[in-house]
Motif scaffolding. Structure first.
Motif, PDB file in Angstrom:
ATOM      1  N   ALA A  99      72.578  54.894  46.004  1.00  0.00           N
ATOM      2  CA  ALA A  99      72.230  55.940  46.976  1.00  0.00           C
ATOM      3  C   ALA A  99      70.891  55.668  47.635  1.00  0.00           C
ATOM      4  CB  ALA A  99      72.189  57.302  46.289  1.00  0.00           C
ATOM      5  N   GLY A 100      70.076  54.813  47.012  1.00  0.00           N
ATOM      6  CA  GLY A 100      68.771  54.522  47.571  1.00  0.00           C
ATOM      7  C   GLY A 100      68.249  53.188  47.102  1.00  0.00           C
ATOM      8  N   ARG A 117      65.594  62.986  46.938  1.00  0.00           N
ATOM      9  CA  ARG A 117      66.584  62.839  48.001  1.00  0.00           C
ATOM     10  C   ARG A 117      67.958  62.474  47.437  1.00  0.00           C
ATOM     11  NH1 ARG A 117      65.491  60.841  53.241  1.00  0.00           N
ATOM     12  NH2 ARG A 117      63.322  61.467  52.894  1.00  0.00           N
ATOM     13  N   VAL A 118      68.003  61.490  46.529  1.00  0.00           N
ATOM     14  CA  VAL A 118      69.304  61.078  45.998  1.00  0.00           C
ATOM     15  C   VAL A 118      69.863  62.127  45.040  1.00  0.00           C
ATOM     16  CG1 VAL A 118      68.755  58.633  46.316  1.00  0.00           C
ATOM     17  CG2 VAL A 118      68.367  59.694  44.071  1.00  0.00           C
ATOM     18  N   ALA A 119      68.984  62.857  44.337  1.00  0.00           N
ATOM     19  CA  ALA A 119      69.441  63.924  43.445  1.00  0.00           C
ATOM     20  C   ALA A 119      70.126  65.034  44.232  1.00  0.00           C
ATOM     21  CB  ALA A 119      68.275  64.498  42.644  1.00  0.00           C
ATOM     22  N   SER A 123      70.326  59.992  50.723  1.00  0.00           N
ATOM     23  CA  SER A 123      69.988  58.591  50.501  1.00  0.00           C
ATOM     24  C   SER A 123      68.522  58.378  50.862  1.00  0.00           C
ATOM     25  CB  SER A 123      70.883  57.670  51.336  1.00  0.00           C
ATOM     26  OG  SER A 123      70.760  57.974  52.720  1.00  0.00           O
ATOM     27  N   PHE A 124      67.955  57.279  50.369  1.00  0.00           N
ATOM     28  CA  PHE A 124      66.545  57.004  50.630  1.00  0.00           C
ATOM     29  C   PHE A 124      66.306  55.507  50.536  1.00  0.00           C
ATOM     30  CE2 PHE A 124      62.073  56.434  49.610  1.00  0.00           C
ATOM     31  CZ  PHE A 124      61.462  57.313  50.498  1.00  0.00           C
ATOM     32  N   VAL A 125      65.571  54.966  51.524  1.00  0.00           N
ATOM     33  CA  VAL A 125      65.223  53.548  51.540  1.00  0.00           C
ATOM     34  C   VAL A 125      63.754  53.419  51.890  1.00  0.00           C
ATOM     35  CG1 VAL A 125      65.692  51.311  52.609  1.00  0.00           C
ATOM     36  CG2 VAL A 125      67.563  52.921  52.264  1.00  0.00           C
TER      37      VAL A 125
END
Length: 214
Positions: A99-100, A117-119, A123-125
């Motif tokens: 997810a990230g 964010r993923v929780a 998604s997160f990058v």
């Protein structure tokens, strides 16, 4: 409360992550693991909300490990924590189900934001690779040879261009020299290359390693 599980083969990094998370009021560390096999065992037996996963650990690791985790717990958000800043690693991880993806030089505030964010199902990058990642996710260079590599081949390809020998890679991945040599031969064939130097040139040309590589 967001329960976070940490998977990294370096104890000092796990300790640092635990300390960062301990300062956040609505987060707690639910457990930790130092190799891929232990991660798979804990995924089956321990309840947690987010897995912070190192891409490179002894034994099972990388894309194959992400895929195995998602097969066991499809809804589990995985936030990859990697030393690799090349966007192709992030592309492979996200396609496998992560997810990230954040790099180990990311600020602690971004790590916490990524976990949140993923929780929440997002998604997160890392900002440093997000723009290039988006371009590659939506417009993959399907005709380029490196996109035809399997996840394990791509992992070994990157280790070769980073300067690791066959013996080094075998030790790091807990595989035999013969297995790594077989993978290397397949990589050279798919990449239409005759030497590791050819692979390094290709990787630099296509932005798969840092330009400062030497």
């Amino acid at each position: 409360m967001i329960r976070v599980f940490i998977a990294d083969d370096h104890a000092i990094i796990r300790d640092g992550l635990k300390q960062i998370i301990s300062f956040v009021s609505n987060m707690e560390v639910a457990g930790e693991a130092g190799d891929g096999d232990e991660v798979l065992q804990k995924v089956r037996t321990v309840q947690f909300d987010v897995l912070v996963l190192d891409m490179s650990m002894p034994g099972k690791s990388g894309i194959a490990l992400i895929q195995q985790i998602k097969a066991i717990r499809p809804a589990l958000p995985i936030l990859v924590l990697s030393m690799h800043q090349e966007s192709q690693y992030a592309v492979q991880a996200m396609r496998a189900g992560a997810a990230g993806y954040i790099t180990k030089n990311t600020a602690s505030s971004q790590l916490i934001e990524g976990i949140r964010r993923v929780a929440e199902g997002g998604s997160f990058v890392s900002p440093g690779i997000s723009e290039k990642l988006i371009r590659q996710m939506h417009k993959p260079d399907a005709d380029l040879p490196h996109t035809q590599l399997t996840p394990r081949e791509f992992q070994i390809f990157n280790m070769l261009v980073e300067g690791h020998s066959v013996n080094d890679i075998a030790r790091i991945l807990s595989l035999s020299n013969k297995t790594i040599s077989t993978h290397k031969a397949a990589i050279l064939q798919k990449m239409e290359a005759s030497t590791t130097a050819n692979l390094v040139y290709y990787a630099m040309k296509h932005g798969l390693i840092n330009e400062g590589y030497d």
